[in-house]
Design a protein around this motif. Structure first.
Motif, PDB file in Angstrom:
ATOM      1  N   ARG A 149     -30.874  42.080 -21.827  1.00  0.00           N
ATOM      2  CA  ARG A 149     -30.832  43.403 -21.190  1.00  0.00           C
ATOM      3  C   ARG A 149     -29.582  43.514 -20.325  1.00  0.00           C
ATOM      4  NH1 ARG A 149     -35.392  41.531 -17.591  1.00  0.00           N
ATOM      5  NH2 ARG A 149     -34.425  41.005 -15.601  1.00  0.00           N
ATOM      6  N   GLY A 150     -29.212  44.763 -20.021  1.00  0.00           N
ATOM      7  CA  GLY A 150     -28.128  44.980 -19.071  1.00  0.00           C
ATOM      8  C   GLY A 150     -26.812  45.447 -19.659  1.00  0.00           C
ATOM      9  N   ALA A 151     -26.790  45.809 -20.952  1.00  0.00           N
ATOM     10  CA  ALA A 151     -25.534  46.293 -21.534  1.00  0.00           C
ATOM     11  C   ALA A 151     -24.972  47.461 -20.715  1.00  0.00           C
ATOM     12  CB  ALA A 151     -25.755  46.713 -22.988  1.00  0.00           C
ATOM     13  N   ASP A 152     -25.858  48.285 -20.183  1.00  0.00           N
ATOM     14  CA  ASP A 152     -25.426  49.463 -19.418  1.00  0.00           C
ATOM     15  C   ASP A 152     -24.978  49.104 -18.007  1.00  0.00           C
ATOM     16  OD1 ASP A 152     -28.022  48.708 -18.755  1.00  0.00           O
ATOM     17  OD2 ASP A 152     -28.587  50.731 -18.144  1.00  0.00           O
ATOM     18  N   ALA A 153     -25.240  47.871 -17.585  1.00  0.00           N
ATOM     19  CA  ALA A 153     -24.862  47.445 -16.225  1.00  0.00           C
ATOM     20  C   ALA A 153     -23.482  46.796 -16.189  1.00  0.00           C
ATOM     21  CB  ALA A 153     -25.899  46.457 -15.686  1.00  0.00           C
ATOM     22  N   LEU A 154     -22.946  46.468 -17.359  1.00  0.00           N
ATOM     23  CA  LEU A 154     -21.694  45.702 -17.406  1.00  0.00           C
ATOM     24  C   LEU A 154     -20.456  46.584 -17.277  1.00  0.00           C
ATOM     25  CD1 LEU A 154     -22.667  43.295 -20.305  1.00  0.00           C
ATOM     26  CD2 LEU A 154     -22.307  42.640 -17.903  1.00  0.00           C
ATOM     27  N   THR A 155     -19.530  46.114 -16.465  1.00  0.00           N
ATOM     28  CA  THR A 155     -18.213  46.737 -16.338  1.00  0.00           C
ATOM     29  C   THR A 155     -17.196  45.684 -16.764  1.00  0.00           C
ATOM     30  OG1 THR A 155     -18.927  48.113 -14.498  1.00  0.00           O
ATOM     31  CG2 THR A 155     -16.562  47.746 -14.699  1.00  0.00           C
ATOM     32  N   ALA A 156     -16.112  46.107 -17.428  1.00  0.00           N
ATOM     33  CA  ALA A 156     -15.105  45.141 -17.883  1.00  0.00           C
ATOM     34  C   ALA A 156     -13.811  45.308 -17.097  1.00  0.00           C
ATOM     35  CB  ALA A 156     -14.835  45.313 -19.367  1.00  0.00           C
ATOM     36  N   TYR A 157     -13.274  44.193 -16.629  1.00  0.00           N
ATOM     37  CA  TYR A 157     -11.980  44.165 -15.953  1.00  0.00           C
ATOM     38  C   TYR A 157     -10.988  43.493 -16.879  1.00  0.00           C
ATOM     39  CZ  TYR A 157      -8.399  42.536 -12.674  1.00  0.00           C
ATOM     40  OH  TYR A 157      -7.211  42.253 -12.057  1.00  0.00           O
ATOM     41  N   ARG A 158      -9.805  44.090 -17.038  1.00  0.00           N
ATOM     42  CA  ARG A 158      -8.772  43.501 -17.895  1.00  0.00           C
ATOM     43  C   ARG A 158      -7.460  43.428 -17.132  1.00  0.00           C
ATOM     44  NH1 ARG A 158      -9.879  45.862 -23.909  1.00  0.00           N
ATOM     45  NH2 ARG A 158     -12.071  46.286 -23.586  1.00  0.00           N
ATOM     46  N   PHE A 159      -6.643  42.426 -17.479  1.00  0.00           N
ATOM     47  CA  PHE A 159      -5.318  42.301 -16.870  1.00  0.00           C
ATOM     48  C   PHE A 159      -4.435  41.517 -17.817  1.00  0.00           C
ATOM     49  CE2 PHE A 159      -5.382  37.813 -15.515  1.00  0.00           C
ATOM     50  CZ  PHE A 159      -6.727  37.528 -15.661  1.00  0.00           C
ATOM     51  N   ASN A 160      -3.177  41.362 -17.471  1.00  0.00           N
ATOM     52  CA  ASN A 160      -2.223  40.566 -18.247  1.00  0.00           C
ATOM     53  C   ASN A 160      -2.226  41.023 -19.711  1.00  0.00           C
ATOM     54  OD1 ASN A 160      -0.344  38.636 -18.886  1.00  0.00           O
ATOM     55  ND2 ASN A 160      -1.665  36.886 -18.540  1.00  0.00           N
ATOM     56  N   THR A 161      -2.587  40.178 -20.666  1.00  0.00           N
ATOM     57  CA  THR A 161      -2.531  40.558 -22.081  1.00  0.00           C
ATOM     58  C   THR A 161      -3.602  41.573 -22.456  1.00  0.00           C
ATOM     59  OG1 THR A 161      -4.041  38.794 -22.801  1.00  0.00           O
ATOM     60  CG2 THR A 161      -1.696  38.249 -22.691  1.00  0.00           C
ATOM     61  N   GLY A 162      -4.647  41.701 -21.662  1.00  0.00           N
ATOM     62  CA  GLY A 162      -5.716  42.646 -21.952  1.00  0.00           C
ATOM     63  C   GLY A 162      -6.688  42.176 -23.013  1.00  0.00           C
ATOM     64  N   VAL A 163      -6.487  40.966 -23.535  1.00  0.00           N
ATOM     65  CA  VAL A 163      -7.369  40.460 -24.592  1.00  0.00           C
ATOM     66  C   VAL A 163      -8.738  40.096 -24.011  1.00  0.00           C
ATOM     67  CG1 VAL A 163      -7.740  38.628 -26.290  1.00  0.00           C
ATOM     68  CG2 VAL A 163      -5.473  39.658 -26.036  1.00  0.00           C
ATOM     69  N   ALA A 164      -8.726  39.374 -22.930  1.00  0.00           N
ATOM     70  CA  ALA A 164      -9.991  38.982 -22.305  1.00  0.00           C
ATOM     71  C   ALA A 164     -10.662  40.208 -21.701  1.00  0.00           C
ATOM     72  CB  ALA A 164      -9.747  37.937 -21.223  1.00  0.00           C
ATOM     73  N   GLN A 165     -11.977  40.277 -21.875  1.00  0.00           N
ATOM     74  CA  GLN A 165     -12.767  41.337 -21.241  1.00  0.00           C
ATOM     75  C   GLN A 165     -13.664  40.666 -20.220  1.00  0.00           C
ATOM     76  OE1 GLN A 165     -14.671  43.978 -24.145  1.00  0.00           O
ATOM     77  NE2 GLN A 165     -13.310  43.077 -25.672  1.00  0.00           N
ATOM     78  N   HIS A 166     -13.233  40.757 -18.951  1.00  0.00           N
ATOM     79  CA  HIS A 166     -13.963  40.090 -17.875  1.00  0.00           C
ATOM     80  C   HIS A 166     -15.123  40.976 -17.437  1.00  0.00           C
ATOM     81  CE1 HIS A 166     -11.042  36.826 -17.372  1.00  0.00           C
ATOM     82  NE2 HIS A 166     -10.167  37.738 -17.744  1.00  0.00           N
ATOM     83  N   THR A 167     -16.238  40.824 -18.138  1.00  0.00           N
ATOM     84  CA  THR A 167     -17.385  41.667 -17.841  1.00  0.00           C
ATOM     85  C   THR A 167     -18.154  41.136 -16.633  1.00  0.00           C
ATOM     86  OG1 THR A 167     -18.478  40.436 -19.608  1.00  0.00           O
ATOM     87  CG2 THR A 167     -17.763  42.662 -20.115  1.00  0.00           C
ATOM     88  N   PHE A 168     -18.633  42.062 -15.841  1.00  0.00           N
ATOM     89  CA  PHE A 168     -19.433  41.689 -14.674  1.00  0.00           C
ATOM     90  C   PHE A 168     -20.491  42.756 -14.414  1.00  0.00           C
ATOM     91  CE2 PHE A 168     -17.593  44.722 -11.659  1.00  0.00           C
ATOM     92  CZ  PHE A 168     -16.380  45.025 -12.267  1.00  0.00           C
ATOM     93  N   CYS A 169     -21.505  42.372 -13.685  1.00  0.00           N
ATOM     94  CA  CYS A 169     -22.586  43.302 -13.363  1.00  0.00           C
ATOM     95  C   CYS A 169     -22.096  44.294 -12.311  1.00  0.00           C
ATOM     96  CB  CYS A 169     -23.798  42.541 -12.847  1.00  0.00           C
ATOM     97  SG  CYS A 169     -25.097  43.630 -12.230  1.00  0.00           S
ATOM     98  N   SER A 170     -22.229  45.569 -12.605  1.00  0.00           N
ATOM     99  CA  SER A 170     -21.713  46.586 -11.691  1.00  0.00           C
ATOM    100  C   SER A 170     -22.574  46.718 -10.437  1.00  0.00           C
ATOM    101  CB  SER A 170     -21.618  47.928 -12.411  1.00  0.00           C
ATOM    102  OG  SER A 170     -22.880  48.287 -12.921  1.00  0.00           O
ATOM    103  N   THR A 171     -23.748  46.123 -10.435  1.00  0.00           N
ATOM    104  CA  THR A 171     -24.593  46.171  -9.234  1.00  0.00           C
ATOM    105  C   THR A 171     -24.316  44.994  -8.303  1.00  0.00           C
ATOM    106  OG1 THR A 171     -26.357  47.374 -10.347  1.00  0.00           O
ATOM    107  CG2 THR A 171     -26.983  46.119  -8.388  1.00  0.00           C
ATOM    108  N   CYS A 172     -24.367  43.770  -8.836  1.00  0.00           N
ATOM    109  CA  CYS A 172     -24.248  42.600  -7.946  1.00  0.00           C
ATOM    110  C   CYS A 172     -22.878  41.914  -8.028  1.00  0.00           C
ATOM    111  CB  CYS A 172     -25.359  41.596  -8.224  1.00  0.00           C
ATOM    112  SG  CYS A 172     -25.254  40.792  -9.830  1.00  0.00           S
ATOM    113  N   GLY A 173     -22.063  42.272  -9.022  1.00  0.00           N
ATOM    114  CA  GLY A 173     -20.708  41.737  -9.080  1.00  0.00           C
ATOM    115  C   GLY A 173     -20.561  40.377  -9.719  1.00  0.00           C
ATOM    116  N   ILE A 174     -21.659  39.802 -10.176  1.00  0.00           N
ATOM    117  CA  ILE A 174     -21.580  38.466 -10.785  1.00  0.00           C
ATOM    118  C   ILE A 174     -21.080  38.572 -12.221  1.00  0.00           C
ATOM    119  CG2 ILE A 174     -22.996  36.480 -11.530  1.00  0.00           C
ATOM    120  CD1 ILE A 174     -22.501  36.604  -8.491  1.00  0.00           C
TER     121      ILE A 174
END
Ligand SMILES: [Zn+2]
Length: 132
Positions: free
Chosen positions: A58-83
């Protein structure tokens, strides 16, 4: 460590608040610490698995993705608790990189953690990569 500890096991895990939960099947023999600008701040402990070994419960709707540099990595984290419980890694964008610190019942301090020199990413990838 005994060989039994290298057998694949199924773990459940998630973020801190519980919105994001997942199940993963893997062995913990190649858990890796990376010293790059991102992982060092997160304290991420890498466990890279093929997508068929990972299930988002569960939680697909809670995930936010942060990208930087090459943009290949999708640094997903919980938009509520930040983990950051898992993400799509630059090294293996067809796989899922699970944060061992987010697995239920796993004592990260008891693991034999490998090291990856992500600060010198290209050089490190050309050498011996701990999780391959
Ligand atoms: Zn959360």
């Amino acid at each position: 460590m005994t060989t039994t500890e290298f057998k694949p096991q199924t773990f459940e895990g998630g973020c801190h608040c519980g919105r994001v939960r997942f199940r993963v099947t893997a062995d913990l023999s190649r858990v890796t610490y990376c010293n790059c600008s991102m992982c060092a701040k997160k304290g991420f402990l890498h466990l890279i698995v093929p997508p068929e070994k990972f299930e988002l419960l569960r939680g697909a709707d809670a995930l936010t993705a942060y990208r930087f540099n090459t943009g290949v990595a999708q640094h997903t984290f919980c938009s509520t608790c930040g983990i950051h419980p898992f993400y799509v890694p630059r090294s293996d964008p067809d796989k899922i990189d699970v944060n061992v610190r987010c697995l239920d019942g796993v004592d990260a301090s008891a693991l034999d953690v490998k090291e990856f020199d992500g600060r010198n990413w290209e050089h490190a990838m050309a050498g011996r990569v701990p999780w391959r």
